[in-house]
Design a protein around this motif. Structure first.
Motif, PDB file in Angstrom:
ATOM      1  N   ASN A  70       0.803  -1.222   0.000  1.00  0.00           N
ATOM      2  CA  ASN A  70       0.000   0.000   0.000  1.00  0.00           C
ATOM      3  C   ASN A  70       0.834   1.270   0.000  1.00  0.00           C
ATOM      4  OD1 ASN A  70      -2.475   1.521   0.042  1.00  0.00           O
ATOM      5  ND2 ASN A  70      -2.050   1.968   2.188  1.00  0.00           N
ATOM      6  N   TYR A 143       6.372  -0.685  -7.235  1.00  0.00           N
ATOM      7  CA  TYR A 143       5.020  -0.133  -7.380  1.00  0.00           C
ATOM      8  C   TYR A 143       4.269  -0.873  -8.484  1.00  0.00           C
ATOM      9  CZ  TYR A 143       0.951   2.777  -7.997  1.00  0.00           C
ATOM     10  OH  TYR A 143      -0.357   3.194  -8.056  1.00  0.00           O
ATOM     11  N   THR A 145      -0.262  -1.514  -9.652  1.00  0.00           N
ATOM     12  CA  THR A 145      -1.606  -1.056  -9.301  1.00  0.00           C
ATOM     13  C   THR A 145      -2.359  -2.068  -8.424  1.00  0.00           C
ATOM     14  OG1 THR A 145      -2.471  -1.900 -11.399  1.00  0.00           O
ATOM     15  CG2 THR A 145      -1.870   0.430 -11.328  1.00  0.00           C
ATOM     16  N   SER A 146      -1.771  -3.236  -8.181  1.00  0.00           N
ATOM     17  CA  SER A 146      -2.413  -4.196  -7.272  1.00  0.00           C
ATOM     18  C   SER A 146      -1.953  -4.002  -5.831  1.00  0.00           C
ATOM     19  CB  SER A 146      -2.077  -5.624  -7.700  1.00  0.00           C
ATOM     20  OG  SER A 146      -2.539  -5.859  -9.002  1.00  0.00           O
ATOM     21  N   HIS A 149       2.685   0.743  -3.384  1.00  0.00           N
ATOM     22  CA  HIS A 149       4.116   0.778  -3.054  1.00  0.00           C
ATOM     23  C   HIS A 149       4.384  -0.338  -2.047  1.00  0.00           C
ATOM     24  CE1 HIS A 149       3.519   4.907  -4.559  1.00  0.00           C
ATOM     25  NE2 HIS A 149       4.748   4.788  -4.967  1.00  0.00           N
TER      26      HIS A 149
ATOM     27  N   ARG B  93      -6.309   3.701   0.083  1.00  0.00           N
ATOM     28  CA  ARG B  93      -5.246   3.046  -0.681  1.00  0.00           C
ATOM     29  C   ARG B  93      -4.362   4.108  -1.335  1.00  0.00           C
ATOM     30  NH1 ARG B  93      -6.631  -0.296   2.086  1.00  0.00           N
ATOM     31  NH2 ARG B  93      -7.211  -2.460   1.673  1.00  0.00           N
ATOM     32  N   SER B  94      -3.084   4.023  -1.027  1.00  0.00           N
ATOM     33  CA  SER B  94      -2.136   5.059  -1.455  1.00  0.00           C
ATOM     34  C   SER B  94      -1.704   4.888  -2.909  1.00  0.00           C
ATOM     35  CB  SER B  94      -0.908   4.990  -0.543  1.00  0.00           C
ATOM     36  OG  SER B  94       0.116   5.782  -1.047  1.00  0.00           O
ATOM     37  N   LEU B  97       3.507   8.479  -3.406  1.00  0.00           N
ATOM     38  CA  LEU B  97       4.343   8.469  -2.201  1.00  0.00           C
ATOM     39  C   LEU B  97       5.651   9.179  -2.527  1.00  0.00           C
ATOM     40  CD1 LEU B  97       5.267   7.538   0.644  1.00  0.00           C
ATOM     41  CD2 LEU B  97       5.890   5.344  -0.361  1.00  0.00           C
ATOM     42  N   VAL B 116       8.289   6.925  -6.907  1.00  0.00           N
ATOM     43  CA  VAL B 116       8.235   5.756  -7.786  1.00  0.00           C
ATOM     44  C   VAL B 116       6.825   5.651  -8.355  1.00  0.00           C
ATOM     45  CG1 VAL B 116       8.504   3.241  -7.886  1.00  0.00           C
ATOM     46  CG2 VAL B 116       9.915   4.556  -6.309  1.00  0.00           C
ATOM     47  N   LEU B 118       4.191   4.893 -12.251  1.00  0.00           N
ATOM     48  CA  LEU B 118       4.029   4.353 -13.602  1.00  0.00           C
ATOM     49  C   LEU B 118       4.017   5.430 -14.690  1.00  0.00           C
ATOM     50  CD1 LEU B 118       1.326   1.621 -12.869  1.00  0.00           C
ATOM     51  CD2 LEU B 118       3.760   1.279 -13.286  1.00  0.00           C
ATOM     52  N   VAL B 139      -0.356   6.521 -11.831  1.00  0.00           N
ATOM     53  CA  VAL B 139      -1.562   5.747 -12.130  1.00  0.00           C
ATOM     54  C   VAL B 139      -2.016   5.113 -10.822  1.00  0.00           C
ATOM     55  CG1 VAL B 139      -2.474   3.811 -13.459  1.00  0.00           C
ATOM     56  CG2 VAL B 139      -0.753   5.314 -14.478  1.00  0.00           C
ATOM     57  N   MET B 140      -3.251   5.355 -10.455  1.00  0.00           N
ATOM     58  CA  MET B 140      -3.705   4.978  -9.115  1.00  0.00           C
ATOM     59  C   MET B 140      -3.853   3.466  -8.941  1.00  0.00           C
ATOM     60  SD  MET B 140      -6.409   8.098  -8.674  1.00  0.00           S
ATOM     61  CE  MET B 140      -7.424   7.279  -7.470  1.00  0.00           C
ATOM     62  N   VAL B 141      -3.782   3.027  -7.700  1.00  0.00           N
ATOM     63  CA  VAL B 141      -3.967   1.603  -7.403  1.00  0.00           C
ATOM     64  C   VAL B 141      -5.425   1.210  -7.668  1.00  0.00           C
ATOM     65  CG1 VAL B 141      -2.107   1.333  -5.722  1.00  0.00           C
ATOM     66  CG2 VAL B 141      -4.323   2.135  -4.958  1.00  0.00           C
ATOM     67  N   ASN B 142      -5.626  -0.051  -8.028  1.00  0.00           N
ATOM     68  CA  ASN B 142      -6.968  -0.530  -8.388  1.00  0.00           C
ATOM     69  C   ASN B 142      -7.969  -0.307  -7.251  1.00  0.00           C
ATOM     70  OD1 ASN B 142      -5.740  -1.427 -10.725  1.00  0.00           O
ATOM     71  ND2 ASN B 142      -5.429  -3.503  -9.941  1.00  0.00           N
ATOM     72  N   VAL B 276       9.838   0.936 -13.923  1.00  0.00           N
ATOM     73  CA  VAL B 276       8.795   0.648 -12.927  1.00  0.00           C
ATOM     74  C   VAL B 276       7.649  -0.108 -13.618  1.00  0.00           C
ATOM     75  CG1 VAL B 276       7.138   1.673 -11.314  1.00  0.00           C
ATOM     76  CG2 VAL B 276       9.419   2.649 -11.555  1.00  0.00           C
TER      77      VAL B 276
END
Lengths: 228, 328
Positions: A70, A143, A145-146, A149, B93-94, B97, B116, B118, B139-142, B276
């Motif tokens: 996360n 990093y 998207t699942s 970080h 959900r981050s 960072l 770090v 995408l 690009v945000m986390v799912n 990355v």
């Protein structure tokens, strides 16, 4: 006489210090038959860390048994765990180990290095020293998207490490780190949490066995830490 | 004391705005900027800013949601070494960072930062002094994207002896709904001549990196590893940094001269791409055989000698015939 005596004492101290420094920088390899890759999105890493930058099953040290996801980074987790595992720099605390980060064809793109974080400054403490190493590309974080970080970790105890003791019992060490980090998040009022053994099976289970001071103990199931 | 990020203008109490396309900035949420001064706790979160996403919203379903974080931090003059983390999260959900490692050298503050993601890859830098302004987008986390109500929040953490005087999160920070997918790299490798080459011959390896995504991939490293006991690199860099790979493929050619016979199975020629976004790689295992040119030279010598012998024989015959004709 006094000067000579002092010189002898100094010489002995220097030899002892040198020997200790030498010992502290050396980690002996172990052997596993479970060495394999772990794929997470586009990243691929080994399920054990290594004593040097050679990817062989006879050169491993400890199984990967935790991951922080996360909002995690190597520096941040070390900072969060500062109270529990304060020894984080220098040879006295820990020798460097390596994690192999690979492309999808198996070619090396990086070796991540970690001395990690340890409980005590003393290598011959009468009690066990908890020790965790954290790995990520560039010493920062992965990093995707699942998982966001994230960083991966190996965990073990050191018991009189350089005084004919042993190192290992990763499973128990993993459980203790999980408890410690939950205590830290509770104390800070944060919504982070460690779920013991709740993560993926990393296919690195090792039966409870002391092999010449390298004490294997791991059930293969990783613990997962939601890092706030 | 401001132990929570305080909005300099109150967010609207009306229904949270809907982000369909384009950008939803703090400013458009009614918050010109967020400011925190002298936080007393190690971890401080902002108020939750609410917005809505359309039905069926998820990462990659025709839209890619991107978080933008633009901030300025000022350290306290009393700050010592430590770590400051600034992050942005949605629904817990981050996605962004930013880390700042604080140290002092000869009394001067040194800030080593990294991020770090995408979109811009792995970025890092160092500045001297107490101020640092950075922009991060990722690009945000799912799990940070969901239909209906969403919440956006920022967080600052300070560890060790690092002490923040003020953090400003600017009004252009927020969420972007984009049609552009993140970059994905694919590596194609070709080599000639074939899998068996002779000592003295040159193996030409061509690497082609294609980006299958719509955004460029930034800060890519490409490295070549080869058994130095068997090959010598004649041209092409064994390690290089590529600033950006967009729609046009990136090409690199390596020329490796075979210098000793043997198999390369134990240590193949390998190409590794590190970014990355993706880490494609390829390995080649050519076999190097003993110098073929030695045999060619031998056969050429034999052939030339044979041809020379033939010429001499023919010449003698002609001379003999000539003499004979004069006798006649």
């Amino acid at each position: 006489m006094n000067i000579r005596h002092s010189l002898v004492v100094l010489g002995v101290a220097a030899i002892a210090l040198g020997a200790f420094a030498g010992l502290a920088s050396v980690a002996s390899s172990a052997t596993t038959t479970n060495l394999s890759w772990v794929y997470v999105g586009s990243t691929r890493w080994r399920n054990y860390d290594f004593t040097n930058q050679t990817d062989v099953q006879t050169g491993v040290d400890w199984p990967v048994d935790m991951y922080y996801y996360n909002n995690a980074s190597v520096s941040k987790i070390k900072s969060v765990m500062q109270d529990f595992l304060p020894c984080q720099t220098g040879n006295v605390c820990a020798s460097y180990l390596y994690m192999h980060l690979s492309t999808n064809s198996g070619s090396t793109y990086s070796w991540s290095t970690s001395a990690g974080m340890k409980q005590s400054l003393s290598a011959c403490t009468p009690s066990t020293d908890l020790h965790q190493r954290l790995y990520a590309p560039g010493g920062t974080s992965f990093y995707n998207t699942s998982w966001g970080h994230y960083v991966i970790a190996t965990t073990h105890f050191d018991y009189q490490e350089f005084c004919h003791g042993w190192s290992g019992k990763s499973e128990t060490a993993e459980q203790v780190v999980c408890t410690d980090i939950n205590a830290e998040y509770t104390r800070n009022g944060q919504n982070g949490h460690c779920w013991y053994d709740a993560g993926s099976n990393l296919n690195n289970s090792m039966a409870n066995k002391n092999v010449s001071g390298h004490w294997w103990m791991n059930d293969g199931k990783a613990s997962v830490v939601l890092t706030p | 004391m401001s132990s929570a990020l305080a909005a300099t203008a109150a967010a609207s109490a009306a229904a949270p705005p809907l982000l369909n396309t384009g950008r939803l900035s703090l400013r458009s949420l009614g918050v010109p900027q967020l400011v925190i001064t002298h936080p007393s706790r190690s971890v401080v979160q902002s108020q939750a800013l609410r917005y809505r996403l359309p039905a069926g919203a998820r990462q990659g379903a025709g839209r890619w949601y991107v978080m933008r974080l633009h901030f300025l931090l000022k350290l306290a003059s009393t700050s010592g070494p430590g770590l400051i983390d600034i992050s942005g999260e949605t629904n817990g959900r981050s996605s962004d960072l930013d880390e700042v490692a604080v140290s002092r050298r000869r009394g001067v503050l040194q800030l080593a930062w990294n991020q770090v993601g995408l979109i811009d890859g792995r970025r890092e830098g160092t500045t001297h002094g107490a101020r640092l302004e950075l922009t991060d987008r990722n690009v945000m986390v799912n799990a940070g994207v969901q239909p209906g109500l969403n919440t956006l929040r920022f967080q600052v953490e300070q560890y060790g002896k690092a002490r923040l005087a003020q953090l400003t999160i600017f009004g252009d920070s927020g969420i972007i709904a984009s049609r552009l997918s993140p970059g994905v790299l694919v590596l194609h490798v070709s080599a000639h001549p074939g899998p068996t080459i002779a000592v003295g011959q040159t193996l030409t390896v061509t690497a082609r990196i294609d980006n299958r995504g719509q955004r460029p991939v930034r800060r890519v490293s490409l490295s070549l590893d080869y058994p130095a006991t068997q090959f010598r690199l004649l041209s092409g860099k064994a390690s290089e940094q590529v600033a950006e790979i967009g729609h046009r493929p990136y090409l690199q050619t390596y020329r490796l001269k075979a210098i000793a016979p043997g198999s390369t199975r134990a240590r193949p020629i390998s190409l590794a791409v590190d970014s990355v976004n993706a880490n494609p790689g390829a390995t080649l295992t050519p076999t190097v055989v003993a110098r073929r040119s030695t045999n060619i030279t031998l056969w050429l010598t034999i052939a030339l000698a044979g041809f020379g012998g033939l010429l001499i024989a023919v010449g003698r015959t002609w001379r003999h015939q000539g003499r004979r004709s004069r006798v006649v």
